[in-house]
Design a protein around this motif. Structure first.
Motif, PDB file in Angstrom:
ATOM      1  N   ARG A  61       7.577   8.391  22.842  1.00 46.15           N
ATOM      2  CA  ARG A  61       7.253   7.930  21.487  1.00 46.15           C
ATOM      3  C   ARG A  61       6.163   6.862  21.547  1.00 46.15           C
ATOM      4  O   ARG A  61       5.256   6.850  20.729  1.00 46.15           O
ATOM      5  N   PHE A  62       6.249   5.954  22.504  1.00 45.43           N
ATOM      6  CA  PHE A  62       5.194   4.959  22.690  1.00 45.43           C
ATOM      7  C   PHE A  62       3.853   5.649  22.960  1.00 45.43           C
ATOM      8  O   PHE A  62       2.823   5.277  22.399  1.00 45.43           O
ATOM      9  N   LEU A  63       3.880   6.648  23.854  1.00 44.26           N
ATOM     10  CA  LEU A  63       2.644   7.350  24.195  1.00 44.26           C
ATOM     11  C   LEU A  63       2.099   8.122  22.991  1.00 44.26           C
ATOM     12  O   LEU A  63       0.888   8.231  22.819  1.00 44.26           O
ATOM     13  N   GLU A  64       2.995   8.643  22.166  1.00 48.70           N
ATOM     14  CA  GLU A  64       2.575   9.339  20.944  1.00 48.70           C
ATOM     15  C   GLU A  64       1.820   8.370  20.030  1.00 48.70           C
ATOM     16  O   GLU A  64       0.797   8.723  19.441  1.00 48.70           O
ATOM     17  N   LYS A  65       2.316   7.152  19.926  1.00 47.09           N
ATOM     18  CA  LYS A  65       1.631   6.132  19.109  1.00 47.09           C
ATOM     19  C   LYS A  65       0.270   5.778  19.710  1.00 47.09           C
ATOM     20  O   LYS A  65      -0.705   5.590  18.980  1.00 47.09           O
ATOM     21  N   LEU A  66       0.217   5.679  21.027  1.00 44.47           N
ATOM     22  CA  LEU A  66      -1.070   5.405  21.685  1.00 44.47           C
ATOM     23  C   LEU A  66      -2.073   6.522  21.407  1.00 44.47           C
ATOM     24  O   LEU A  66      -3.250   6.263  21.152  1.00 44.47           O
ATOM     25  N   ASP A  67      -1.601   7.757  21.473  1.00 43.79           N
ATOM     26  CA  ASP A  67      -2.472   8.900  21.198  1.00 43.79           C
ATOM     27  C   ASP A  67      -3.033   8.810  19.782  1.00 43.79           C
ATOM     28  O   ASP A  67      -4.204   9.080  19.549  1.00 43.79           O
TER      29      ASP A  67
END
Length: 181
Positions: free
Chosen positions: A163-169
């Motif tokens: 989920r963190f990486l999704e936000k970064l994307d």
């Protein structure tokens, strides 16, 4: 098949498509199964039916589409599998992460900001490609945790990380869009 086969609202999404309850799945097979199911329950096929049958068909079509959307997304599929296993990923309340992951997040955010301030779309695109590689590697870990190790706590942590990486994307995409338009 008719809408009746898709109106058993007790079935989980996997059973709806006749798939095993696993993280790993063949996306082409899922697409084919979804197209077949969606065609069978499409409301247009029931245009001359009675009101009750039309409602059931519409509910079945909605259910088929929701199931497909959940299963086609690796992150949503993992959340769903964990929910079926009675595990809450606690994404809204549990933000604790391993220190190394938090440091990597800070480094990602700094690199995004540097590229944004430098108006460097190429750097943002490189970051996006690297992030997608990291996401794929984490999804592979998630598959092992769910399908092979049955490590629900580890899988829940991986879901929170993803989920963190999704936000970064999203941040990278927003930065690219801001620079291009």
């Amino acid at each position: 098949m008719t809408a009746d086969l898709f109106s058993d609202f007790q079935q989980d999404h996997f059973a709806l498509f006749g798939l095993p309850r696993r993280f790993a799945l063949d996306s082409a097979e899922l697409d084919t199964l979804w197209r077949t199911a969606a065609a069978q329950v499409h409301p247009d096929r029931f245009a001359s039916a009675g009101d009750a049958e039309k409602r059931v068909a519409l509910m079945a079509a909605t259910r088929v589409n929701e199931a497909y959307q959940t299963l086609k997304s690796p992150l949503a599929r993992a959340r769903y599998l964990l929910r079926l296993a009675g595990v809450d990923t606690a994404e809204e309340t549990n933000t604790s992460m391993p220190p190394a992951f938090l440091m990597a997040q800070m480094e990602w955010r700094e690199a995004i900001e540097d590229a944004r301030h430098g108006h460097d779309v190429d750097a943002l695109e490189r970051l996006s490609r690297q992030l997608r590689q990291d996401v794929r590697a984490m999804e592979d870990e998630l598959g092992l945790a769910l399908d092979e190790q049955h490590d629900h706590a580890g899988a829940a942590l991986l879901v929170r990380k993803l989920r963190f990486l999704e936000k970064l994307d999203q941040e990278i995409g927003d930065a690219i869009e801001a620079l291009l338009f």
